[in-house]
Design a protein around this motif. Structure first.
Motif, short mmCIF file in Angstrom:
data_model
loop_
_atom_site.label_atom_id
_atom_site.label_comp_id
_atom_site.label_asym_id
_atom_site.label_seq_id
_atom_site.Cartn_x
_atom_site.Cartn_y
_atom_site.Cartn_z
N ILE A 1 0.84 -1.20 0.00
CA ILE A 1 0.00 0.00 0.00
C ILE A 1 0.87 1.25 0.00
O ILE A 1 1.72 1.43 0.88
CB ILE A 1 -0.93 -0.02 1.23
CG1 ILE A 1 -1.86 -1.24 1.16
CG2 ILE A 1 -1.75 1.27 1.31
CD1 ILE A 1 -2.64 -1.50 2.42
N ARG A 2 0.64 2.08 -0.99
CA ARG A 2 1.34 3.36 -1.09
C ARG A 2 0.32 4.45 -1.38
O ARG A 2 -0.56 4.28 -2.23
CB ARG A 2 2.41 3.31 -2.20
CG ARG A 2 3.49 2.27 -1.95
CD ARG A 2 4.61 2.31 -2.99
NE ARG A 2 4.19 1.88 -4.32
CZ ARG A 2 4.07 0.61 -4.70
NH1 ARG A 2 4.29 -0.37 -3.83
NH2 ARG A 2 3.72 0.31 -5.94
N ASN A 3 0.43 5.56 -0.66
CA ASN A 3 -0.55 6.64 -0.78
C ASN A 3 -1.98 6.14 -0.59
O ASN A 3 -2.93 6.65 -1.19
CB ASN A 3 -0.42 7.33 -2.14
CG ASN A 3 0.88 8.11 -2.28
OD1 ASN A 3 1.29 8.82 -1.35
ND2 ASN A 3 1.55 7.97 -3.42
N GLY A 4 -2.13 5.13 0.26
CA GLY A 4 -3.46 4.62 0.58
C GLY A 4 -4.05 3.68 -0.45
O GLY A 4 -5.18 3.22 -0.27
N LYS A 5 -3.32 3.37 -1.51
CA LYS A 5 -3.84 2.50 -2.57
C LYS A 5 -3.09 1.17 -2.62
O LYS A 5 -1.89 1.11 -2.33
CB LYS A 5 -3.77 3.20 -3.93
CG LYS A 5 -4.69 4.41 -4.03
CD LYS A 5 -4.68 4.98 -5.44
CE LYS A 5 -5.65 6.16 -5.57
NZ LYS A 5 -7.05 5.73 -5.37
N ILE A 6 -3.79 0.12 -3.02
CA ILE A 6 -3.21 -1.21 -3.13
C ILE A 6 -2.55 -1.35 -4.50
O ILE A 6 -3.22 -1.27 -5.53
CB ILE A 6 -4.29 -2.30 -2.97
CG1 ILE A 6 -4.98 -2.18 -1.61
CG2 ILE A 6 -3.66 -3.69 -3.13
CD1 ILE A 6 -6.20 -3.08 -1.46
N HIS A 7 -1.23 -1.56 -4.50
CA HIS A 7 -0.48 -1.67 -5.75
C HIS A 7 -0.12 -3.11 -6.08
O HIS A 7 -0.18 -3.50 -7.24
CB HIS A 7 0.78 -0.82 -5.68
CG HIS A 7 0.53 0.65 -5.74
ND1 HIS A 7 0.64 1.37 -6.90
CD2 HIS A 7 0.15 1.53 -4.78
CE1 HIS A 7 0.35 2.64 -6.67
NE2 HIS A 7 0.05 2.77 -5.38
N GLU A 8 0.32 -3.88 -5.10
CA GLU A 8 0.68 -5.27 -5.33
C GLU A 8 -0.05 -6.16 -4.33
O GLU A 8 -0.22 -5.78 -3.16
CB GLU A 8 2.19 -5.51 -5.18
CG GLU A 8 3.04 -4.97 -6.30
CD GLU A 8 3.45 -3.52 -6.06
OE1 GLU A 8 3.37 -3.06 -4.90
OE2 GLU A 8 3.84 -2.84 -7.03
N ILE A 9 -0.46 -7.33 -4.80
CA ILE A 9 -1.02 -8.37 -3.94
C ILE A 9 -0.25 -9.65 -4.23
O ILE A 9 -0.13 -10.06 -5.38
CB ILE A 9 -2.52 -8.60 -4.19
CG1 ILE A 9 -3.31 -7.29 -4.01
CG2 ILE A 9 -3.06 -9.69 -3.25
CD1 ILE A 9 -4.75 -7.37 -4.46
N GLU A 10 0.28 -10.25 -3.18
CA GLU A 10 1.00 -11.52 -3.31
C GLU A 10 0.32 -12.51 -2.38
O GLU A 10 0.15 -12.24 -1.18
CB GLU A 10 2.47 -11.36 -2.93
CG GLU A 10 3.35 -12.51 -3.32
CD GLU A 10 3.76 -12.51 -4.79
OE1 GLU A 10 3.94 -13.61 -5.36
OE2 GLU A 10 3.93 -11.41 -5.35
#
Length: 325
Positions: A301-310
């Motif tokens: 999570i960066r800047n409140g947003k989900i960028h990667e899911i593993e």
């Protein structure tokens, strides 16, 4: 008499006011990020050597592997044959006194995917949780050579958000799946999900056959290329009955990671998924269940947003327990 006692008490207070605080050795020994990381590395190295004697376990240790309560020395301790090399992800959380690890190692000389959670009190390990995937598909191995940068890099202060906001962002992912509404979670436009090494969203790589070996239709190719939000909006995950308990346990503010062990429940009543908004794809058969899946999930999570899911997952009988209720 009372006046003399108060005067004496005041004198003692003044004398002791300038003394330093009790040394750390007299208090519960804290374990910072470096300490937590060192402990999980020490733990894995001991597994590979099949020798737990040097690991600082606390009395009353609780240990589960794939939700079963077992003793240290059993489970992965029996066959661990090589530690992680280049594919490893750490989520350290000194606030909750926990560390999570996700990586590729070997058991009986075969690759396995492992998620670990350690709970640490006074620099001793009080809880150990493993989820192990022992059957990996060849088409996912290329994604487990090195982690994606967003899962291992320290993020700038300007991109960090409070712990509670990180928790809510990760938790909303499960709401999005349960309600087939990708708009409920703060997905970044570049969000990509991997499951047991396989990329399950945003696929622009050369076309692969579907699970039956048949060529993919244009509609299925379109779904394959969708990002995290749009893929959920097709209702492709509507066969999942619920995700409970969610168990988001480790929050690493420095790396922007939330690590959890959610249980995916499949009642088996949905035998055919009705796809929404994809021309050429009306339904997809879903011929399994009832069954549960114990997962380990990492959200970057960066800047409140989900960028990667593993994520990884291990199948369990329906209505299974996590071992941590």
């Amino acid at each position: 008499m009372r006046t003399k006692f108060l005067a004496l008490a005041a004198t003692v207070a003044v004398l002791f006011a300038g003394l330093p605080a009790r040394p750390a050795s007299a208090q519960a020994a804290s374990c910072d990020r470096a300490c937590l990381t060192s402990l999980v590395d020490q733990y894995i190295a001991a597994m590979v050597k099949h020798d737990p004697s040097g690991v600082p376990f606390a009395p009353g240790l609780k240990y589960t592997e794939n939700t079963a309560a077992i003793q240290v020395g059993d489970g992965l301790w029996v066959g661990a044959s090589e530690g992680p090399t280049t594919f490893k992800i750490y989520a350290a959380d000194p606030t909750s006194k926990q560390i999570a690890f996700y990586g590729l190692m070997k058991e009986f000389d075969k690759p396995i995917l492992l998620a670990i959670r350690l709970k640490v009190e006074d620099r001793k390990i009080t809880e150990v949780e493993h989820v192990v995937v022992r059957s990996l598909r060849e088409n996912g191995m290329a994604n487990m050579v090195t982690p994606r940068p967003g899962l291992v890099e320290t993020i700038p202060q300007s991109e960090r958000v409070p712990r509670d906001q990180m928790f809510k962002a990760a938790d909303s992912y499960f709401d999005a799946i349960e309600q087939s509404n990708g708009n409920l979670a703060p997905f970044a436009d570049d969000c990509v999900r991997h499951e047991n090494g396989m990329q399950t969203t945003s696929n622009t790589s050369p076309v692969q056959p579907d699970s039956s070996g048949a060529p993919m239709t244009p509609g299925r190719l379109k779904m394959r290329a969708m990002g995290c939000r749009d893929a959920i909006n097709t209702h492709v995950l509507s066969y999942i009955t619920k995700i409970q308990p969610r168990r988001l346990l480790v929050i690493d503010e420095e790396k922007g990671l939330v690590f959890g062990f959610p249980l995916f429940v499949h009642r088996g009543n949905v035998r055919q998924i009705k796809i929404v908004g994809v021309e050429g794809v009306d339904t997809i058969p879903m011929n399994f269940g009832p069954i549960d899946l114990q997962a380990a999930e990492i959200f970057a999570i960066r800047n409140g947003k989900i960028h990667e899911i593993e994520a990884l997952g291990y199948l369990l009988p329906y209505n299974a327990k996590t071992g941590w209720e």
